[in-house]
Design a protein around this motif. Structure first.
Motif, mmCIF file in Angstrom:
data_model
loop_
_atom_site.group_PDB
_atom_site.id
_atom_site.type_symbol
_atom_site.label_atom_id
_atom_site.label_comp_id
_atom_site.label_asym_id
_atom_site.label_seq_id
_atom_site.Cartn_x
_atom_site.Cartn_y
_atom_site.Cartn_z
ATOM 1 N N SER A 103 14.796 4.364 -3.464
ATOM 2 C CA SER A 103 15.090 2.992 -3.057
ATOM 3 C C SER A 103 14.937 2.813 -1.545
ATOM 4 O O SER A 103 14.533 1.742 -1.087
ATOM 5 N N THR A 104 15.229 3.847 -0.762
ATOM 6 C CA THR A 104 15.020 3.766 0.687
ATOM 7 C C THR A 104 13.532 3.648 1.007
ATOM 8 O O THR A 104 13.137 2.822 1.842
ATOM 9 N N LEU A 105 12.711 4.444 0.353
ATOM 10 C CA LEU A 105 11.260 4.344 0.567
ATOM 11 C C LEU A 105 10.724 2.990 0.116
ATOM 12 O O LEU A 105 9.864 2.399 0.790
ATOM 13 N N ALA A 106 11.235 2.471 -0.996
ATOM 14 C CA ALA A 106 10.801 1.148 -1.460
ATOM 15 C C ALA A 106 11.216 0.065 -0.472
ATOM 16 O O ALA A 106 10.446 -0.860 -0.185
ATOM 17 N N PHE A 107 12.425 0.167 0.094
ATOM 18 C CA PHE A 107 12.897 -0.798 1.081
ATOM 19 C C PHE A 107 12.015 -0.774 2.323
ATOM 20 O O PHE A 107 11.647 -1.825 2.862
ATOM 21 N N ILE A 108 11.647 0.418 2.769
ATOM 22 C CA ILE A 108 10.763 0.533 3.942
ATOM 23 C C ILE A 108 9.404 -0.087 3.652
ATOM 24 O O ILE A 108 8.857 -0.832 4.468
ATOM 25 N N CYS A 109 8.851 0.193 2.482
ATOM 26 C CA CYS A 109 7.530 -0.351 2.132
ATOM 27 C C CYS A 109 7.563 -1.867 1.981
ATOM 28 O O CYS A 109 6.625 -2.554 2.396
ATOM 29 N N LEU A 110 8.628 -2.407 1.411
ATOM 30 C CA LEU A 110 8.699 -3.854 1.198
ATOM 31 C C LEU A 110 8.921 -4.616 2.497
ATOM 32 O O LEU A 110 8.558 -5.787 2.603
ATOM 33 N N ASN A 111 9.528 -3.984 3.485
ATOM 34 C CA ASN A 111 9.824 -4.670 4.734
ATOM 35 C C ASN A 111 8.858 -4.332 5.852
ATOM 36 O O ASN A 111 9.102 -4.672 7.006
ATOM 37 N N THR A 112 7.781 -3.687 5.532
ATOM 38 C CA THR A 112 6.730 -3.423 6.503
ATOM 39 C C THR A 112 5.617 -4.417 6.248
ATOM 40 O O THR A 112 5.119 -4.535 5.134
ATOM 41 N N ARG A 113 5.214 -5.127 7.294
ATOM 42 C CA ARG A 113 4.164 -6.124 7.117
ATOM 43 C C ARG A 113 2.835 -5.414 6.957
ATOM 44 O O ARG A 113 2.418 -4.641 7.806
#
Length: 156
Positions: A103-113
């Motif tokens: 979930s941390t990796l998914a959060f980083i990917c979703l919030n990177t433009r």
């Protein structure tokens, strides 16, 4: 001639307002808070062109389309509670650390433009900006040299 000019200005105001609405919706749906700065920039651009009250008084613009910050925070809270519930379930089935990392990796990917930047945005690298204009807060060689020679209070 004046009718064409007023029609052109009205169309530009409408496009700018729709862009501000799109940015605010994108901010709500993607959990990004930096989109609000783009929304503020869009509103500042509108105020520069004409008075904001005259723009909002037009019949073709829907004032209720902009979501409030309360709505955005509520949606964010609901997402967090969903994540927390799933995390507690993952801990119960002894899968908590894997769930947390994924979930941390998914959060980083979703919030990177990953898309293209707006044309009004300046780059953090001054060589890509018109006339090599640097963004506010950038330490330049001239500023550093002036601070060394005359002290830190000499820089404005």
């Amino acid at each position: 001639m004046e009718a064409k000019i007023s029609e052109y200005r009205r169309r530009k105001r409408r496009e700018a307002m729709m862009e501000a609405v799109k940015n605010s919706l994108k901010e709500v749906l993607s959990w990004q808070s930096n989109a609000t700065t783009a929304n503020v920039k869009g509103m500042e651009r509108l105020q520069d062109e004409d008075d904001l009250e005259s723009i909002l008084s037009e019949d073709s613009i829907d004032e209720t389309a902009c979501p409030s910050t309360f709505y955005a925070r509520t949606i964010g809270l609901l997402y967090f509670l969903l994540w927390l519930t799933l995390y507690i379930i993952a801990i119960q089935i002894e899968f908590g650390s894997v769930y947390f990392v994924i979930s941390t990796l998914a959060f980083i990917c979703l919030n990177t433009r990953s898309g293209r930047k707006n044309t009004e945005e300046v780059s953090a690298y001054s060589v890509f900006n018109p006339n090599c204009h640097s963004i506010a807060g950038t330490l330049t060689a001239e500023q550093f040299e002036q601070e060394i020679r005359y002290g830190p209070l000499s820089v404005k």
